[in-house]
Design a protein around this motif. Structure first.
Motif, short mmCIF file in Angstrom:
data_model
loop_
_atom_site.label_atom_id
_atom_site.label_comp_id
_atom_site.label_asym_id
_atom_site.label_seq_id
_atom_site.Cartn_x
_atom_site.Cartn_y
_atom_site.Cartn_z
N LEU A 2 42.79 49.90 92.39
CA LEU A 2 43.74 49.50 93.43
C LEU A 2 43.11 49.55 94.81
O LEU A 2 43.39 48.67 95.65
CB LEU A 2 44.98 50.39 93.37
N TRP A 3 42.28 50.55 95.08
CA TRP A 3 41.63 50.60 96.37
C TRP A 3 40.67 49.43 96.54
O TRP A 3 40.56 48.86 97.63
CB TRP A 3 40.90 51.92 96.56
N LYS A 4 39.96 49.08 95.49
CA LYS A 4 39.05 47.94 95.57
C LYS A 4 39.83 46.68 95.92
O LYS A 4 39.42 45.89 96.79
CB LYS A 4 38.32 47.76 94.23
N LEU A 5 40.96 46.45 95.27
CA LEU A 5 41.79 45.29 95.54
C LEU A 5 42.28 45.29 96.98
O LEU A 5 42.28 44.26 97.66
CB LEU A 5 42.97 45.26 94.57
N LYS A 37 28.43 48.97 104.46
CA LYS A 37 27.92 50.09 103.68
C LYS A 37 27.60 49.67 102.25
O LYS A 37 26.57 50.06 101.69
CB LYS A 37 28.95 51.23 103.70
N PHE A 38 28.48 48.84 101.70
CA PHE A 38 28.27 48.33 100.35
C PHE A 38 27.00 47.49 100.28
O PHE A 38 26.19 47.62 99.35
CB PHE A 38 29.49 47.50 99.94
N ASN A 39 26.80 46.63 101.26
CA ASN A 39 25.60 45.77 101.27
C ASN A 39 24.33 46.58 101.47
O ASN A 39 23.26 46.21 100.94
CB ASN A 39 25.72 44.70 102.36
N PHE A 53 32.13 47.43 90.23
CA PHE A 53 32.24 48.60 91.10
C PHE A 53 33.70 48.91 91.40
O PHE A 53 34.58 48.06 91.26
CB PHE A 53 31.47 48.38 92.41
N ARG A 54 33.93 50.15 91.76
CA ARG A 54 35.24 50.59 92.21
C ARG A 54 35.09 51.28 93.55
O ARG A 54 34.02 51.81 93.86
CB ARG A 54 35.87 51.55 91.20
N ASN A 68 30.06 52.55 86.43
CA ASN A 68 30.46 53.81 85.78
C ASN A 68 29.25 54.70 85.50
O ASN A 68 29.25 55.49 84.55
CB ASN A 68 31.23 53.55 84.48
N LYS A 69 28.23 54.57 86.38
CA LYS A 69 27.02 55.38 86.23
C LYS A 69 26.79 56.29 87.43
O LYS A 69 26.38 57.44 87.28
CB LYS A 69 25.79 54.48 86.05
N TYR A 70 27.01 55.74 88.62
CA TYR A 70 26.69 56.48 89.84
C TYR A 70 27.85 56.42 90.83
O TYR A 70 28.58 55.44 90.89
CB TYR A 70 25.44 55.92 90.51
#
Length: 240
Positions: A2-5, A37-39, A53-54, A68-70
């Motif tokens: 939901l936060w990603k959306l 930050k994501f980039n 990603f989430r 689901n690794k880091y």
């Protein structure tokens, strides 16, 4: 999810705001410059699949769970002129207790990229305990109380080397200090498997640590688990 959306949709809608200052204000103060930050992470880790990603948000941090690794976490309002002392402090405490406590805890690696300082740790799978229904919490309270009492006993009474300088207040032992919202449970076995978000950990009182097990959850308090934790803790002290 939901936060990603939320972040993706609001970021997209910003493109239709005609006033540049308004767009920048929303992206900086509501979305915390998450895209930049994501980039920066994508540039630093080209081998990871950033399509999966989430986004997580809590306290003064936002974070990205990749494949689901880091987990990569960073301050919401990051200022690269401020030393990363808070992150380094959390890293030192988690390193000190990794082989002492009975639960899996983050092994933090400090990452500097794109002008930002992140902390990275392996993703610990599990469901947040407070998101279970009241009935599920009630039915598992005794088992969970035993595990949490063991954790508190092991941490609070340990005196690991190398972190005495981090005793920054009155107390009688080491605390996680934010247990309630950070307990991870294996949905298949219903066992507590991990404890995350150690940013508030430090030297404190036993009373504070036990209160913080249920402080932010009405469901936890209604289950009576706090009294069970105290009872289990007293039993551990007798058998010490």
């Amino acid at each position: 999810m939901l936060w990603k959306l939320f972040f993706l949709c609001l970021d997209f809608l910003c493109n239709f705001i005609p006033h540049r200052n308004t767009r920048e204000h929303i992206r900086t103060h509501v979305l915390y410059d998450w895209r930049k930050k994501f980039n920066a992470l994508r540039t630093a880790y080209p081998e990871l699949h950033f399509r999966h990603f989430r986004i997580i948000k809590g306290g003064w941090n936002i974070g990205f769970i990749i494949d689901n690794k880091y987990v990569f976490k960073i301050r919401k309002f990051y200022d690269n002129t401020i030393p990363a002392q808070r992150i380094e402090r959390e890293q030192r405490i988690t390193n000190a207790f990794a082989n002492i406590v009975n639960l899996r805890i983050p092994h933090i690696e400090i990452i500097k990229t794109g002008g930002y300082t992140f902390y990275k740790y392996d993703f610990i799978p599990g469901k947040n305990l407070t998101t279970f229904s009241q009935n599920v919490i009630n039915n598992n309270a005794k088992k969970w109380a035993h595990t949490l009492a063991q954790f508190i006993f092991l941490m609070h009474n340990a005196r690991p080397a190398g972190i005495d300088d981090l005793r920054d207040g009155n107390g009688d032992g080491w605390n996680h200090n934010d247990i309630c919202n950070n307990i991870l449970v294996n949905k298949k076995t219903m066992e507590i498997v991990g404890l995350i978000d150690w940013e508030y950990s430090g030297w404190g009182t036993l009373e504070t640590e036990i209160i913080n097990c249920t402080r932010f959850s009405k469901k936890m308090r209604a289950s009576g688990i706090n009294d069970m934790i105290q009872s289990e803790y007293r039993a551990l002290c007798k058998n010490k």
